[in-house]
Design a protein around this motif. Structure first.
Motif, PDB file in Angstrom:
ATOM      1  N   ALA A  10       0.833  -1.210   0.000  1.00 45.80           N
ATOM      2  CA  ALA A  10       0.000   0.000   0.000  1.00 45.80           C
ATOM      3  C   ALA A  10       0.862   1.253   0.000  1.00 45.80           C
ATOM      4  CB  ALA A  10      -0.939  -0.004   1.203  1.00 45.80           C
ATOM      5  N   LYS A  11       1.890   1.272   0.846  1.00 46.10           N
ATOM      6  CA  LYS A  11       2.742   2.451   0.941  1.00 46.10           C
ATOM      7  C   LYS A  11       3.594   2.632  -0.310  1.00 46.10           C
ATOM      8  CE  LYS A  11       3.063   2.871   5.962  1.00 46.10           C
ATOM      9  NZ  LYS A  11       3.970   3.041   7.119  1.00 46.10           N
ATOM     10  N   ALA A  12       4.104   1.546  -0.861  1.00 49.93           N
ATOM     11  CA  ALA A  12       4.919   1.648  -2.073  1.00 49.93           C
ATOM     12  C   ALA A  12       4.085   2.117  -3.261  1.00 49.93           C
ATOM     13  CB  ALA A  12       5.565   0.299  -2.375  1.00 49.93           C
ATOM     14  N   HIS A  13       2.852   1.635  -3.346  1.00 53.72           N
ATOM     15  CA  HIS A  13       1.948   2.074  -4.420  1.00 53.72           C
ATOM     16  C   HIS A  13       1.654   3.562  -4.284  1.00 53.72           C
ATOM     17  CE1 HIS A  13      -1.246   1.988  -7.371  1.00 53.72           C
ATOM     18  NE2 HIS A  13      -2.094   2.478  -6.474  1.00 53.72           N
ATOM     19  N   LEU A  14       1.413   3.994  -3.071  1.00 51.70           N
ATOM     20  CA  LEU A  14       1.121   5.412  -2.827  1.00 51.70           C
ATOM     21  C   LEU A  14       2.332   6.278  -3.154  1.00 51.70           C
ATOM     22  CD1 LEU A  14      -0.630   7.694  -1.665  1.00 51.70           C
ATOM     23  CD2 LEU A  14       0.158   7.029   0.612  1.00 51.70           C
ATOM     24  N   ARG A  15       3.504   5.813  -2.780  1.00 47.83           N
ATOM     25  CA  ARG A  15       4.707   6.616  -2.943  1.00 47.83           C
ATOM     26  C   ARG A  15       5.174   6.701  -4.385  1.00 47.83           C
ATOM     27  NH1 ARG A  15      10.674   5.584  -0.204  1.00 47.83           N
ATOM     28  NH2 ARG A  15      11.473   7.661  -0.633  1.00 47.83           N
ATOM     29  N   SER A  16       5.157   5.577  -5.071  1.00 46.43           N
ATOM     30  CA  SER A  16       5.804   5.514  -6.385  1.00 46.43           C
ATOM     31  C   SER A  16       4.850   5.338  -7.551  1.00 46.43           C
ATOM     32  CB  SER A  16       6.802   4.354  -6.401  1.00 46.43           C
ATOM     33  OG  SER A  16       6.102   3.124  -6.261  1.00 46.43           O
ATOM     34  N   GLY A  17       3.606   4.918  -7.258  1.00 47.37           N
ATOM     35  CA  GLY A  17       2.663   4.652  -8.332  1.00 47.37           C
ATOM     36  C   GLY A  17       2.866   3.307  -9.002  1.00 47.37           C
ATOM     37  N   ILE A  18       3.777   2.478  -8.474  1.00 49.59           N
ATOM     38  CA  ILE A  18       3.973   1.136  -9.030  1.00 49.59           C
ATOM     39  C   ILE A  18       2.677   0.350  -8.866  1.00 49.59           C
ATOM     40  CG2 ILE A  18       5.301  -1.006  -8.870  1.00 49.59           C
ATOM     41  CD1 ILE A  18       7.576   0.607  -7.632  1.00 49.59           C
ATOM     42  N   ALA A  19       2.268  -0.352  -9.918  1.00 49.76           N
ATOM     43  CA  ALA A  19       1.007  -1.095  -9.894  1.00 49.76           C
ATOM     44  C   ALA A  19       1.015  -2.144  -8.782  1.00 49.76           C
ATOM     45  CB  ALA A  19       0.763  -1.759 -11.238  1.00 49.76           C
ATOM     46  N   ILE A  20      -0.147  -2.353  -8.208  1.00 45.53           N
ATOM     47  CA  ILE A  20      -0.283  -3.324  -7.113  1.00 45.53           C
ATOM     48  C   ILE A  20       0.198  -4.704  -7.537  1.00 45.53           C
ATOM     49  CG2 ILE A  20      -1.939  -4.547  -5.647  1.00 45.53           C
ATOM     50  CD1 ILE A  20      -1.523  -1.736  -4.691  1.00 45.53           C
ATOM     51  N   GLU A  21      -0.171  -5.136  -8.723  1.00 47.54           N
ATOM     52  CA  GLU A  21       0.224  -6.467  -9.176  1.00 47.54           C
ATOM     53  C   GLU A  21       1.731  -6.578  -9.334  1.00 47.54           C
ATOM     54  OE1 GLU A  21      -1.484  -9.266  -9.295  1.00 47.54           O
ATOM     55  OE2 GLU A  21      -3.028  -8.005  -8.368  1.00 47.54           O
ATOM     56  N   GLU A  22       2.382  -5.523  -9.796  1.00 42.80           N
ATOM     57  CA  GLU A  22       3.846  -5.549  -9.883  1.00 42.80           C
ATOM     58  C   GLU A  22       4.456  -5.628  -8.495  1.00 42.80           C
ATOM     59  OE1 GLU A  22       7.660  -2.901 -11.473  1.00 42.80           O
ATOM     60  OE2 GLU A  22       5.621  -2.344 -12.089  1.00 42.80           O
ATOM     61  N   LEU A  23       3.881  -4.898  -7.561  1.00 41.21           N
ATOM     62  CA  LEU A  23       4.385  -4.928  -6.192  1.00 41.21           C
ATOM     63  C   LEU A  23       4.227  -6.306  -5.570  1.00 41.21           C
ATOM     64  CD1 LEU A  23       3.003  -1.481  -5.029  1.00 41.21           C
ATOM     65  CD2 LEU A  23       5.417  -2.089  -5.249  1.00 41.21           C
ATOM     66  N   ARG A  24       3.160  -6.990  -5.886  1.00 37.79           N
ATOM     67  CA  ARG A  24       2.965  -8.351  -5.373  1.00 37.79           C
ATOM     68  C   ARG A  24       4.101  -9.269  -5.795  1.00 37.79           C
ATOM     69  NH1 ARG A  24      -1.913  -9.728  -3.273  1.00 37.79           N
ATOM     70  NH2 ARG A  24      -3.669  -8.317  -3.608  1.00 37.79           N
ATOM     71  N   GLY A  25       4.661  -8.994  -6.969  1.00 39.22           N
ATOM     72  CA  GLY A  25       5.744  -9.825  -7.475  1.00 39.22           C
ATOM     73  C   GLY A  25       6.990  -9.805  -6.609  1.00 39.22           C
ATOM     74  N   PHE A  26       7.136  -8.769  -5.794  1.00 36.62           N
ATOM     75  CA  PHE A  26       8.277  -8.706  -4.879  1.00 36.62           C
ATOM     76  C   PHE A  26       8.130  -9.695  -3.728  1.00 36.62           C
ATOM     77  CE2 PHE A  26       8.802  -4.702  -7.038  1.00 36.62           C
ATOM     78  CZ  PHE A  26      10.160  -4.403  -6.961  1.00 36.62           C
ATOM     79  N   PHE A  27       6.918 -10.170  -3.479  1.00 35.63           N
ATOM     80  CA  PHE A  27       6.648 -10.938  -2.258  1.00 35.63           C
ATOM     81  C   PHE A  27       6.131 -12.345  -2.561  1.00 35.63           C
ATOM     82  CE2 PHE A  27       6.374  -6.444  -1.284  1.00 35.63           C
ATOM     83  CZ  PHE A  27       7.214  -6.354  -0.184  1.00 35.63           C
ATOM     84  N   THR A  28       6.594 -12.912  -3.661  1.00 33.05           N
ATOM     85  CA  THR A  28       6.126 -14.254  -4.032  1.00 33.05           C
ATOM     86  C   THR A  28       6.598 -15.322  -3.045  1.00 33.05           C
ATOM     87  OG1 THR A  28       8.036 -14.426  -5.518  1.00 33.05           O
ATOM     88  CG2 THR A  28       5.933 -13.759  -6.496  1.00 33.05           C
ATOM     89  N   ASP A  29       7.676 -15.058  -2.307  1.00 37.19           N
ATOM     90  CA  ASP A  29       8.178 -16.036  -1.341  1.00 37.19           C
ATOM     91  C   ASP A  29       7.709 -15.758   0.085  1.00 37.19           C
ATOM     92  OD1 ASP A  29       9.631 -17.587  -3.185  1.00 37.19           O
ATOM     93  OD2 ASP A  29      11.289 -16.162  -3.151  1.00 37.19           O
ATOM     94  N   ALA A  30       6.890 -14.723   0.243  1.00 38.71           N
ATOM     95  CA  ALA A  30       6.373 -14.411   1.581  1.00 38.71           C
ATOM     96  C   ALA A  30       5.321 -15.439   1.985  1.00 38.71           C
ATOM     97  CB  ALA A  30       5.763 -13.009   1.594  1.00 38.71           C
ATOM     98  N   ALA A  31       5.121 -15.569   3.282  1.00 37.93           N
ATOM     99  CA  ALA A  31       4.061 -16.455   3.772  1.00 37.93           C
ATOM    100  C   ALA A  31       2.706 -15.805   3.506  1.00 37.93           C
ATOM    101  CB  ALA A  31       4.230 -16.695   5.263  1.00 37.93           C
ATOM    102  N   GLU A  32       1.796 -16.559   2.905  1.00 36.62           N
ATOM    103  CA  GLU A  32       0.450 -16.048   2.646  1.00 36.62           C
ATOM    104  C   GLU A  32      -0.448 -16.384   3.839  1.00 36.62           C
ATOM    105  OE1 GLU A  32      -0.837 -14.150   0.379  1.00 36.62           O
ATOM    106  OE2 GLU A  32       1.036 -13.971  -0.730  1.00 36.62           O
ATOM    107  N   PRO A  33      -0.986 -15.372   4.504  1.00 37.00           N
ATOM    108  CA  PRO A  33      -1.845 -15.647   5.667  1.00 37.00           C
ATOM    109  C   PRO A  33      -3.102 -16.422   5.275  1.00 37.00           C
ATOM    110  CG  PRO A  33      -1.173 -13.332   5.584  1.00 37.00           C
ATOM    111  CD  PRO A  33      -0.811 -13.935   4.264  1.00 37.00           C
ATOM    112  N   ASP A  34      -3.540 -17.287   6.163  1.00 39.47           N
ATOM    113  CA  ASP A  34      -4.811 -17.986   5.973  1.00 39.47           C
ATOM    114  C   ASP A  34      -5.980 -17.058   6.290  1.00 39.47           C
ATOM    115  OD1 ASP A  34      -3.866 -20.909   5.588  1.00 39.47           O
ATOM    116  OD2 ASP A  34      -2.763 -20.211   7.350  1.00 39.47           O
TER     117      ASP A  34
END
Length: 240
Positions: free
Chosen positions: A112-136
């Motif tokens: 949310a903060k990166a999208h607000l700051r830089s305008g990078i698309a949400i879907e592109e930002l998600r790509g940075f966190f493909t190895d993060a744990a996905e909450p249930d």
């Protein structure tokens, strides 16, 4: 099972995460609170690397009023941290698949903060966190920024929005910045079906925790049902 409590800075994520973990433990569940900034693998080398990364992300000497390194620099550092968190939770699940982990936030506020700051698309930002744990389960503590400001005595420069161009009076800057972060989190919550706790309506900690617990129980019941459905009936042959 991983439960992430999300919200703007000052929404009470850590406080409610601790209370939820205690309430689940009191009901007989194996529940633990996990501070997302304080992970330990019990290994000197790995924990030493995490300590270096933690200091780079959340410096003990505080933050400057501006950032000269840019959004993507910190995105890569945060992606590394949440990838380590993903590895941590996978190891925990392998040791005890029935344990409930309650974490104070996840990578969604980073997005949310990166999208607000830089305008990078949400879907592109998600790509940075493909190895993060996905909450249930993700719970969004929805709170007016002016109330969040009154709850704490101090906020970091990034929380006030200084790195994102929010100048002037600290309280005004915080409220304007966090309101925009809040709006993005609410949109993400709508898209992904998060549990939203309206803290304008639910004020008491016990009421908030009581609102969350049935959602946890429903997910656990669904998981048990799916596991039972996957088991072959008694006496049935299992292909090798």
């Amino acid at each position: 099972m991983l439960i992430a409590i999300e919200g703007i800075d000052g929404a009470g994520k850590t406080h409610i995460s601790r209370k939820l973990a205690r309430a689940l433990s009191a009901s007989g569940r194996r529940a633990v609170y996990v501070d997302k900034k304080d992970l330990s693998f019990g290994d000197g080398f790995a924990d030493g690397r995490l300590a270096l990364l933690k200091e780079a992300l959340w410096p003990t000497r505080g933050e400057p009023g501006q950032d000269l390194l840019g959004t993507r620099f910190y995105l890569h550092l945060l992606a590394a941290w949440f990838a380590a968190a993903g590895q941590y939770f996978r190891r925990q699940a392998a040791r005890d698949s029935g344990a409930l982990h309650v974490m104070d936030g996840s990578y969604f506020r980073v997005i949310a903060k990166a999208h607000l700051r830089s305008g990078i698309a949400i879907e592109e930002l998600r790509g940075f966190f493909t190895d993060a744990a996905e909450p249930d389960l993700v719970v969004l503590l929805d709170l007016e920024p002016r109330v969040a400001w009154a709850r704490r005595s101090s906020f970091r420069e990034t929380e006030i929005g200084r790195w994102d161009g929010f100048a002037g009076d600290p309280q005004d800057a915080f409220c304007a910045y966090q309101q925009k972060v809040r709006q993005i989190l609410r949109r993400l919550g709508e898209q992904q079906g998060w549990v939203v706790v309206d803290q304008g309506r639910l004020h008491d900690d016990a009421d908030i925790v009581g609102h969350i617990v049935p959602h946890v129980e429903r997910i656990l019941a669904r998981t048990r049902s799916q596991a039972a459905g996957a088991r072959p009936p008694d006496g049935a042959a299992i292909d090798a």
